[in-house]
Design an enzyme around this catalytic site. Structure first.
Site, PDB file in Angstrom:
ATOM      1  CG  ASP A  52      -0.154  -0.112   2.520  1.00 32.32           C
ATOM      2  OD1 ASP A  52       1.081  -0.322   2.461  1.00 32.32           O
ATOM      3  OD2 ASP A  52      -0.767   0.005   3.590  1.00 32.32           O
ATOM      4  CG  HIS A  85      20.634  10.933 -19.769  1.00 30.98           C
ATOM      5  ND1 HIS A  85      19.714  10.539 -20.703  1.00 30.98           N
ATOM      6  CD2 HIS A  85      20.746  12.272 -19.924  1.00 30.98           C
ATOM      7  CE1 HIS A  85      19.298  11.589 -21.392  1.00 30.98           C
ATOM      8  NE2 HIS A  85      19.919  12.647 -20.932  1.00 30.98           N
ATOM      9  CG  ASP A 140      21.376  18.359 -16.199  1.00 31.00           C
ATOM     10  OD1 ASP A 140      20.401  19.006 -15.769  1.00 31.00           O
ATOM     11  OD2 ASP A 140      21.459  17.950 -17.370  1.00 31.00           O
ATOM     12  CG  ASP A 173      17.190  20.961 -17.815  1.00 34.70           C
ATOM     13  OD1 ASP A 173      18.129  20.541 -17.125  1.00 34.70           O
ATOM     14  OD2 ASP A 173      16.930  20.534 -18.960  1.00 34.70           O
ATOM     15  CG  HIS A 186      23.745  16.819 -25.842  1.00 33.78           C
ATOM     16  ND1 HIS A 186      23.481  18.158 -25.739  1.00 33.78           N
ATOM     17  CD2 HIS A 186      24.771  16.571 -24.984  1.00 33.78           C
ATOM     18  CE1 HIS A 186      24.290  18.698 -24.849  1.00 33.78           C
ATOM     19  NE2 HIS A 186      25.096  17.762 -24.382  1.00 33.78           N
ATOM     20  CG  HIS A 223      15.366  20.035 -23.777  1.00 34.99           C
ATOM     21  ND1 HIS A 223      14.539  20.347 -22.727  1.00 34.99           N
ATOM     22  CD2 HIS A 223      16.592  19.796 -23.228  1.00 34.99           C
ATOM     23  CE1 HIS A 223      15.228  20.278 -21.596  1.00 34.99           C
ATOM     24  NE2 HIS A 223      16.490  19.964 -21.866  1.00 34.99           N
ATOM     25  CG  HIS A 253      13.725  16.130 -22.190  1.00 31.01           C
ATOM     26  ND1 HIS A 253      14.384  14.943 -22.233  1.00 31.01           N
ATOM     27  CD2 HIS A 253      14.654  17.031 -21.792  1.00 31.01           C
ATOM     28  CE1 HIS A 253      15.646  15.102 -21.873  1.00 31.01           C
ATOM     29  NE2 HIS A 253      15.830  16.372 -21.592  1.00 31.01           N
ATOM     30  CD  GLU A 276      20.405  20.644 -22.442  1.00 34.61           C
ATOM     31  OE1 GLU A 276      21.048  19.773 -21.840  1.00 34.61           O
ATOM     32  OE2 GLU A 276      19.169  20.710 -22.431  1.00 34.61           O
ATOM     33  CE1 TYR A 306      28.695  16.345 -21.607  1.00 32.61           C
ATOM     34  CE2 TYR A 306      28.292  16.690 -23.959  1.00 32.61           C
ATOM     35  CZ  TYR A 306      27.938  16.903 -22.640  1.00 32.61           C
ATOM     36  OH  TYR A 306      26.830  17.667 -22.349  1.00 32.61           O
ATOM     37  NE  ARG A 343      24.088  18.679 -19.655  1.00 30.35           N
ATOM     38  CZ  ARG A 343      24.514  17.462 -19.318  1.00 30.35           C
ATOM     39  NH1 ARG A 343      25.436  16.861 -20.044  1.00 30.35           N
ATOM     40  NH2 ARG A 343      24.031  16.843 -18.257  1.00 30.35           N
ATOM     41  CD  GLU A 387      20.120  22.022 -19.207  1.00 37.51           C
ATOM     42  OE1 GLU A 387      20.631  21.218 -18.401  1.00 37.51           O
ATOM     43  OE2 GLU A 387      19.150  21.725 -19.931  1.00 37.51           O
TER      44      GLU A 387
HETATM   45  N1  GLY Z   1      18.351  17.441 -17.564  1.00 32.92           N
HETATM   46  C1  GLY Z   1      18.085  16.844 -18.799  1.00 32.92           C
HETATM   47  C2  GLY Z   1      18.533  17.691 -19.903  1.00 32.92           C
HETATM   48  O1  GLY Z   1      19.327  18.581 -19.672  1.00 32.92           O
HETATM   49  O2  GLY Z   1      18.101  17.572 -20.992  1.00 32.92           O
HETATM   50 MN    MN Z   2      18.136  20.134 -20.592  1.00 35.21          MN
HETATM   51 MN    MN Z   3      19.673  19.434 -17.797  1.00 33.46          MN
END
Ligand code: GLY
Ligand code: MN
Ligand code: MN
Length: 437
Positions: free
Chosen positions: A36, A236, A253, A264, A343, A347, A354, A382, A386, A406, A408
């Site tokens: 529960d 990630h 992050d 973010d 990447h 976003h 996201h 961002e 790397y 990174r 961001e």
């Molecule tokens: N924290 C996930 C991204 O930066 O996209």
């Molecule tokens: Mn992000």
């Molecule tokens: Mn992020």
């Protein structure tokens, strides 16, 4: 519930889109860890966007220009164990619904509601249990229909409409996102101040978590990344269970969720408070890439343009660092930068980290297109670099192995330009100054 007018306005726009159809928008189900013991509850983002109703076991039905909420009834016994429930009366009075019924009546009422509607709006495929319930209601409606009555002949996905609406934030959303950003910035600042060699990554994570909750955020908007040294090259990385080494960088992050909205932010800084020369060289390249991307962000540009601006600076940096050889144009053309920057630069951000909205479309002829930025849109910026240890790293850059960076921030597209509304120390000098105190 505050800002009820904004929820009503969003529902009014949605009601108009649904026209003489019917829309079914369920909230998220409560999920149990064991027996529960439930996971912390978080309403579905679409449902929340339209209602602001926080409880599980609720469904918004839009039909005949009316907003109908099915929700849990008040229940003194259950409320004694698990807390307050609004009930159907408050659904009308507090949440401005036109009608409200106990959730237990949904299955009985839905077939009737489906009769004589031109179209059914739902999110088929989003949740198989709801797919089954909706198809069963359609079948029951068909069984009920008789001459003069019909069931919806068309099916629409309300995500088409709601995604477009959610991509442009209203005033109430922007206020919440600013607050999420402020709290998140305070958490990052706290982490910068608390960081020491030998500390565990999770202990640094705890600095953020503490600040988020202390300031009224519901928690993290996504699993936080606290990545010391080469862990930062795992995009990630969320284990956060290693010790932070003297001489390494740490990448954080993390963003909080405030009244449903995410921030973010990523910062990368030296564990001991002083960048080495090599770390600084790499960091300055990412910082310059971010500045170039921000300068390329304004209404009327397409989402790929900030990305391309960042990639150009990063690729030149990779040449300068000896990570790549050749010409800048050749590297951009061949995407040779991708082992070190794999990447996108941004976003959408909103109720989901996201957030909804397309990033790129490819038409039947294979032509790609990107969304155009409009005032009120919120996106991240961002860029990163790397440099994972690899036998393929050129000799000249071997000393950079294990550096992952990174940076961001969150950006609000304004009427004529862009506003960076996340504020955490970012330059080498600012970071070192904060860490010295
Ligand atoms: N924290 C996930 C991204 O930066 O996209
Ligand atoms: Mn992000
Ligand atoms: Mn992020």
């Amino acid at each position: 519930m505050r800002d009820g007018a904004f929820f009503r306005e969003r529902r009014a726009a949605f009601v108009q889109a649904v026209g003489n159809g019917i829309a079914i928008v369920p909230t998220a189900r409560e999920k149990f860890r064991n027996r529960d013991n439930a996971y912390p509850y978080r309403p579905d983002s679409y449902f929340w966007y339209l209602t602001g109703f926080p409880e599980p076991e609720a469904v918004l039905v839009v039909a005949d220009g009316r907003s109908i909420l099915f929700c849990r009834e008040k229940d003194a016994d259950r409320e004694l164990w698990t807390g307050f429930r609004y009930g159907t009366e408050a659904a009308r009075e507090v949440f401005g619904m036109d009608e409200a019924y106990p959730i237990g009546e949904l299955a009985n009422r839905l077939p009737e509601l489906l009769l004589n509607r031109s179209a059914l709006w739902c999110a088929l495929g989003m949740d198989s249990e709801w797919d089954t319930r909706i198809l069963a209601a359609l079948k029951a409606a068909r069984d009920l229909s008789h001459p003069g009555k019909c069931i919806p002949a068309h099916l629409h996905d309300w995500r088409e409409v709601l995604d477009m609406m959610r991509m442009v934030k209203d005033e109430a959303e922007i206020a919440r996102m600013r607050r999420a950003a402020e709290i998140t910035a305070a958490g990052h600042l706290q982490a910068l101040k608390a960081c020491q060699p030998g500390m565990m990554e999770y202990a640094l994570e705890a600095e953020l978590t503490h600040e988020f909750r202390r300031q009224g955020a519901s928690g993290h908007a996504y699993n936080p990344i606290v990545a010391g040294g080469a862990n930062a090259c795992v995009l990630h990385y969320t284990q956060n269970d290693r010790a932070l080494a003297d001489g390494d960088l740490v990448l954080i992050d993390a963003g909080c969720e405030f009244e449903g909205y995410a921030a973010d932010i990523t910062r990368t800084f030296p564990v001991n408070g002083r960048f080495t020369a090599a770390q600084k060289d790499c960091y300055e390249i990412v910082l310059a890439a971010q500045a170039a991307a921000i300068a390329a962000t304004r209404p009327g540009v397409f989402l790929n343009q900030p990305h391309e601006a960042a990639v150009r600076v990063l690729a030149q940096g990779m040449l300068d660092l000896g990570l790549l050889t050749g010409s800048l144009d050749g590297i951009l053309e061949s995407h040779a930068y991708r082992p070190f920057y794999m990447h996108n630069t941004g976003h959408w951000l909103g109720l989901d980290v996201h957030d909804v909205g397309f990033l790129k479309r490819t038409d039947a002829e294979g032509r790609e297109s990107w969304p155009e930025l409009k005032p009120g849109m919120v996106l991240t910026c961002e860029p990163g670099l790397y440099i994972a240890a690899s036998p393929e790293l050129p000799e000249a850059a071997a000393g950079l192995a294990g550096i992952g960076i990174r940076i961001e921030d969150d950006l609000l597209v304004a009427a004529t330009g862009v506003e960076v509304y996340t504020h955490v120390p970012k330059s080498v000098a600012e970071i070192e100054a904060v860490m010295r105190t």
